[in-house]
Design a protein around this motif. Sequence first.
Motif, PDB file in Angstrom:
ATOM      1  N   MET A 140       0.852  -1.185   0.000  1.00  0.00           N
ATOM      2  CA  MET A 140       0.000   0.000   0.000  1.00  0.00           C
ATOM      3  C   MET A 140       0.888   1.235   0.000  1.00  0.00           C
ATOM      4  SD  MET A 140      -3.130   1.089   2.558  1.00  0.00           S
ATOM      5  CE  MET A 140      -2.117   1.095   4.048  1.00  0.00           C
ATOM      6  N   ASN A 141       0.684   2.115  -0.980  1.00  0.00           N
ATOM      7  CA  ASN A 141       1.507   3.304  -1.157  1.00  0.00           C
ATOM      8  C   ASN A 141       0.650   4.529  -1.398  1.00  0.00           C
ATOM      9  OD1 ASN A 141       3.349   1.072  -1.700  1.00  0.00           O
ATOM     10  ND2 ASN A 141       4.757   2.591  -2.524  1.00  0.00           N
ATOM     11  N   LEU A 142       1.221   5.689  -1.088  1.00  0.00           N
ATOM     12  CA  LEU A 142       0.725   6.940  -1.633  1.00  0.00           C
ATOM     13  C   LEU A 142       1.543   7.238  -2.880  1.00  0.00           C
ATOM     14  CD1 LEU A 142       0.212   9.268   1.473  1.00  0.00           C
ATOM     15  CD2 LEU A 142      -1.544   8.147   0.102  1.00  0.00           C
ATOM     16  N   MET A 143       0.874   7.653  -3.935  1.00  0.00           N
ATOM     17  CA  MET A 143       1.540   7.977  -5.195  1.00  0.00           C
ATOM     18  C   MET A 143       1.160   9.397  -5.602  1.00  0.00           C
ATOM     19  SD  MET A 143       3.492   6.884  -7.725  1.00  0.00           S
ATOM     20  CE  MET A 143       3.439   5.092  -7.677  1.00  0.00           C
ATOM     21  N   TYR A 144       2.166  10.258  -5.696  1.00  0.00           N
ATOM     22  CA  TYR A 144       1.943  11.638  -6.116  1.00  0.00           C
ATOM     23  C   TYR A 144       2.498  11.822  -7.523  1.00  0.00           C
ATOM     24  CZ  TYR A 144       2.360  16.711  -6.473  1.00  0.00           C
ATOM     25  OH  TYR A 144       2.272  18.011  -6.906  1.00  0.00           O
ATOM     26  N   ILE A 145       1.683  12.371  -8.421  1.00  0.00           N
ATOM     27  CA  ILE A 145       2.092  12.624  -9.803  1.00  0.00           C
ATOM     28  C   ILE A 145       1.968  14.121 -10.052  1.00  0.00           C
ATOM     29  CG2 ILE A 145       1.771  11.995 -12.220  1.00  0.00           C
ATOM     30  CD1 ILE A 145       0.141   9.579 -11.283  1.00  0.00           C
ATOM     31  N   SER A 146       3.062  14.751 -10.437  1.00  0.00           N
ATOM     32  CA  SER A 146       3.046  16.180 -10.720  1.00  0.00           C
ATOM     33  C   SER A 146       2.166  16.476 -11.924  1.00  0.00           C
ATOM     34  CB  SER A 146       4.472  16.679 -10.974  1.00  0.00           C
ATOM     35  OG  SER A 146       5.318  16.414  -9.876  1.00  0.00           O
ATOM     36  N   ALA A 147       1.832  17.750 -12.102  1.00  0.00           N
ATOM     37  CA  ALA A 147       1.031  18.166 -13.250  1.00  0.00           C
ATOM     38  C   ALA A 147       1.791  17.929 -14.548  1.00  0.00           C
ATOM     39  CB  ALA A 147       0.662  19.644 -13.123  1.00  0.00           C
ATOM     40  N   GLY A 148       1.072  17.533 -15.597  1.00  0.00           N
ATOM     41  CA  GLY A 148       1.672  17.363 -16.909  1.00  0.00           C
ATOM     42  C   GLY A 148       2.612  16.187 -17.041  1.00  0.00           C
ATOM     43  N   VAL A 149       2.325  15.111 -16.343  1.00  0.00           N
ATOM     44  CA  VAL A 149       3.191  13.926 -16.350  1.00  0.00           C
ATOM     45  C   VAL A 149       2.429  12.717 -16.881  1.00  0.00           C
ATOM     46  CG1 VAL A 149       4.450  12.284 -14.888  1.00  0.00           C
ATOM     47  CG2 VAL A 149       4.669  14.735 -14.477  1.00  0.00           C
ATOM     48  N   SER A 150       3.104  11.881 -17.652  1.00  0.00           N
ATOM     49  CA  SER A 150       2.540  10.632 -18.156  1.00  0.00           C
ATOM     50  C   SER A 150       3.352   9.466 -17.621  1.00  0.00           C
ATOM     51  CB  SER A 150       2.553  10.624 -19.686  1.00  0.00           C
ATOM     52  OG  SER A 150       2.061   9.390 -20.181  1.00  0.00           O
ATOM     53  N   ILE A 151       2.689   8.512 -16.964  1.00  0.00           N
ATOM     54  CA  ILE A 151       3.341   7.299 -16.475  1.00  0.00           C
ATOM     55  C   ILE A 151       3.462   6.322 -17.643  1.00  0.00           C
ATOM     56  CG2 ILE A 151       3.218   5.395 -14.821  1.00  0.00           C
ATOM     57  CD1 ILE A 151       3.520   8.100 -13.501  1.00  0.00           C
ATOM     58  N   PRO A 152       4.640   5.697 -17.841  1.00  0.00           N
ATOM     59  CA  PRO A 152       4.784   4.743 -18.949  1.00  0.00           C
ATOM     60  C   PRO A 152       3.721   3.646 -18.904  1.00  0.00           C
ATOM     61  CG  PRO A 152       6.916   5.232 -17.986  1.00  0.00           C
ATOM     62  CD  PRO A 152       5.899   5.866 -17.088  1.00  0.00           C
ATOM     63  N   GLN A 153       3.293   3.210 -20.069  1.00  0.00           N
ATOM     64  CA  GLN A 153       2.247   2.190 -20.132  1.00  0.00           C
ATOM     65  C   GLN A 153       2.695   0.923 -19.399  1.00  0.00           C
ATOM     66  OE1 GLN A 153       1.005  -0.464 -23.585  1.00  0.00           O
ATOM     67  NE2 GLN A 153      -0.499   1.194 -23.783  1.00  0.00           N
ATOM     68  N   HIS A 154       1.767   0.360 -18.641  1.00  0.00           N
ATOM     69  CA  HIS A 154       2.083  -0.843 -17.858  1.00  0.00           C
ATOM     70  C   HIS A 154       0.820  -1.666 -17.650  1.00  0.00           C
ATOM     71  CE1 HIS A 154       0.829   2.177 -14.869  1.00  0.00           C
ATOM     72  NE2 HIS A 154       0.323   1.144 -14.203  1.00  0.00           N
ATOM     73  N   THR A 155       1.029  -2.887 -17.198  1.00  0.00           N
ATOM     74  CA  THR A 155      -0.063  -3.747 -16.766  1.00  0.00           C
ATOM     75  C   THR A 155       0.294  -4.251 -15.368  1.00  0.00           C
ATOM     76  OG1 THR A 155      -1.457  -5.635 -17.357  1.00  0.00           O
ATOM     77  CG2 THR A 155       0.905  -5.844 -17.801  1.00  0.00           C
ATOM     78  N   PHE A 212       5.953  -3.052 -17.031  1.00  0.00           N
ATOM     79  CA  PHE A 212       5.913  -2.060 -18.100  1.00  0.00           C
ATOM     80  C   PHE A 212       5.874  -2.758 -19.456  1.00  0.00           C
ATOM     81  CE2 PHE A 212       7.768   0.257 -14.529  1.00  0.00           C
ATOM     82  CZ  PHE A 212       6.958   1.393 -14.522  1.00  0.00           C
ATOM     83  N   THR A 213       5.096  -2.177 -20.357  1.00  0.00           N
ATOM     84  CA  THR A 213       4.826  -2.851 -21.630  1.00  0.00           C
ATOM     85  C   THR A 213       5.311  -2.078 -22.846  1.00  0.00           C
ATOM     86  OG1 THR A 213       2.599  -1.861 -21.585  1.00  0.00           O
ATOM     87  CG2 THR A 213       2.833  -4.113 -20.740  1.00  0.00           C
ATOM     88  N   ARG A 214       5.817  -0.861 -22.651  1.00  0.00           N
ATOM     89  CA  ARG A 214       6.301  -0.083 -23.789  1.00  0.00           C
ATOM     90  C   ARG A 214       7.524   0.749 -23.399  1.00  0.00           C
ATOM     91  NH1 ARG A 214       1.150   2.756 -26.908  1.00  0.00           N
ATOM     92  NH2 ARG A 214       0.191   0.837 -27.706  1.00  0.00           N
ATOM     93  N   GLY A 215       8.371   1.028 -24.401  1.00  0.00           N
ATOM     94  CA  GLY A 215       9.449   1.983 -24.248  1.00  0.00           C
ATOM     95  C   GLY A 215      10.579   1.536 -23.343  1.00  0.00           C
ATOM     96  N   VAL A 216      11.410   2.523 -22.982  1.00  0.00           N
ATOM     97  CA  VAL A 216      12.606   2.262 -22.170  1.00  0.00           C
ATOM     98  C   VAL A 216      12.237   1.734 -20.790  1.00  0.00           C
ATOM     99  CG1 VAL A 216      14.659   3.341 -21.162  1.00  0.00           C
ATOM    100  CG2 VAL A 216      13.847   4.070 -23.411  1.00  0.00           C
ATOM    101  N   ALA A 217      11.044   2.084 -20.297  1.00  0.00           N
ATOM    102  CA  ALA A 217      10.626   1.652 -18.957  1.00  0.00           C
ATOM    103  C   ALA A 217      10.620   0.136 -18.813  1.00  0.00           C
ATOM    104  CB  ALA A 217       9.243   2.210 -18.636  1.00  0.00           C
ATOM    105  N   ARG A 218      10.578  -0.592 -19.948  1.00  0.00           N
ATOM    106  CA  ARG A 218      10.583  -2.059 -19.873  1.00  0.00           C
ATOM    107  C   ARG A 218      11.868  -2.597 -19.246  1.00  0.00           C
ATOM    108  NH1 ARG A 218       9.097  -3.758 -25.891  1.00  0.00           N
ATOM    109  NH2 ARG A 218      10.434  -1.945 -26.255  1.00  0.00           N
ATOM    110  N   LEU A 219      12.920  -1.763 -19.190  1.00  0.00           N
ATOM    111  CA  LEU A 219      14.159  -2.184 -18.542  1.00  0.00           C
ATOM    112  C   LEU A 219      13.940  -2.501 -17.065  1.00  0.00           C
ATOM    113  CD1 LEU A 219      16.698   0.375 -20.093  1.00  0.00           C
ATOM    114  CD2 LEU A 219      16.494  -2.071 -20.621  1.00  0.00           C
ATOM    115  N   PHE A 220      12.951  -1.819 -16.465  1.00  0.00           N
ATOM    116  CA  PHE A 220      12.659  -2.104 -15.060  1.00  0.00           C
ATOM    117  C   PHE A 220      12.190  -3.543 -14.865  1.00  0.00           C
ATOM    118  CE2 PHE A 220      12.054   2.593 -14.869  1.00  0.00           C
ATOM    119  CZ  PHE A 220      12.963   2.856 -13.851  1.00  0.00           C
ATOM    120  N   ASN A 221      11.628  -4.139 -15.895  1.00  0.00           N
ATOM    121  CA  ASN A 221      11.123  -5.500 -15.779  1.00  0.00           C
ATOM    122  C   ASN A 221      12.250  -6.516 -15.591  1.00  0.00           C
ATOM    123  OD1 ASN A 221       8.607  -4.388 -16.266  1.00  0.00           O
ATOM    124  ND2 ASN A 221       8.675  -4.814 -18.460  1.00  0.00           N
ATOM    125  N   MET A 222      13.480  -6.083 -15.905  1.00  0.00           N
ATOM    126  CA  MET A 222      14.629  -6.991 -15.767  1.00  0.00           C
ATOM    127  C   MET A 222      14.962  -7.246 -14.310  1.00  0.00           C
ATOM    128  SD  MET A 222      17.051  -5.314 -18.738  1.00  0.00           S
ATOM    129  CE  MET A 222      18.415  -6.441 -18.352  1.00  0.00           C
TER     130      MET A 222
END
Length: 229
Positions: A140-155, A212-222
């Motif tokens: 369980m987390n609190l998640m803060y996202i600044s204005a004008g931000v897009s989180i990389p696509q994920h499942t 993560f399912t798209r882009g460079v963020a998929r490196l986190f899946n490693m």
Amino acid sequence: MSYHPDFSLLEAYAQGSIDAIHGVSVATHLEMCPHCRQQTRQLEEHCGDALLNLEMTSSQASAAPTADAHWQQMLEQIFASDAPARPKLTRAKAPVVSVNGRQIAVPRALKRFVSADAKWRSYGGKVFSLALHSDDNTHMNLMYISAGVSIPQHTHLGTESTLVLHGGFKDEDDHYDAGDFILRDGSVHHSPQTAQDQDCLCLTVLTEPMLFTRGVARLFNMFGKGLYP
């Protein structure tokens, strides 16, 4: 407010069969949503009536006549006695979290999980995460996202419940505002985004890591099987 916990989740909460972490998430939504509070109150009353009927049936089947007389006498004494004075209830002050230079009030249901000196994890100075509680693989987390931000696509390898506490965000399906409760699983691929003039604070509960399912963020899946916020 357009999205709410489904009936089975509210029923589990009313029955006390929900796990502790998801129970906190539902309790936080109930504090924000009069409609679900009323529905949950009715479910709790129904559970109470069912339990009372069960106890009365069991008692009638096993009690002797003398026990019935004793029970009636006890009830008469209770109703004849003066009711004790009810203590004056004080409404607890809503806790406040400090993140990215902002002060944001959060529901009282989260009071025991947040503190003034909480240490937030920063992702590029745009997204911030605060771990509140973990139990086995459930986080369980609190998640803060600044204005004008897009989180990389994920499942999600498991399920993710998201409760919007402040502001709002959108994804490929809809726009979500404060109080909305959204449940996602591995069938959904999405990329949450905030508007250019609106930040967002959410309460999230994940039973398995994000994938993560798209882009460079998929490196986190490693790293293991995915990433928790």
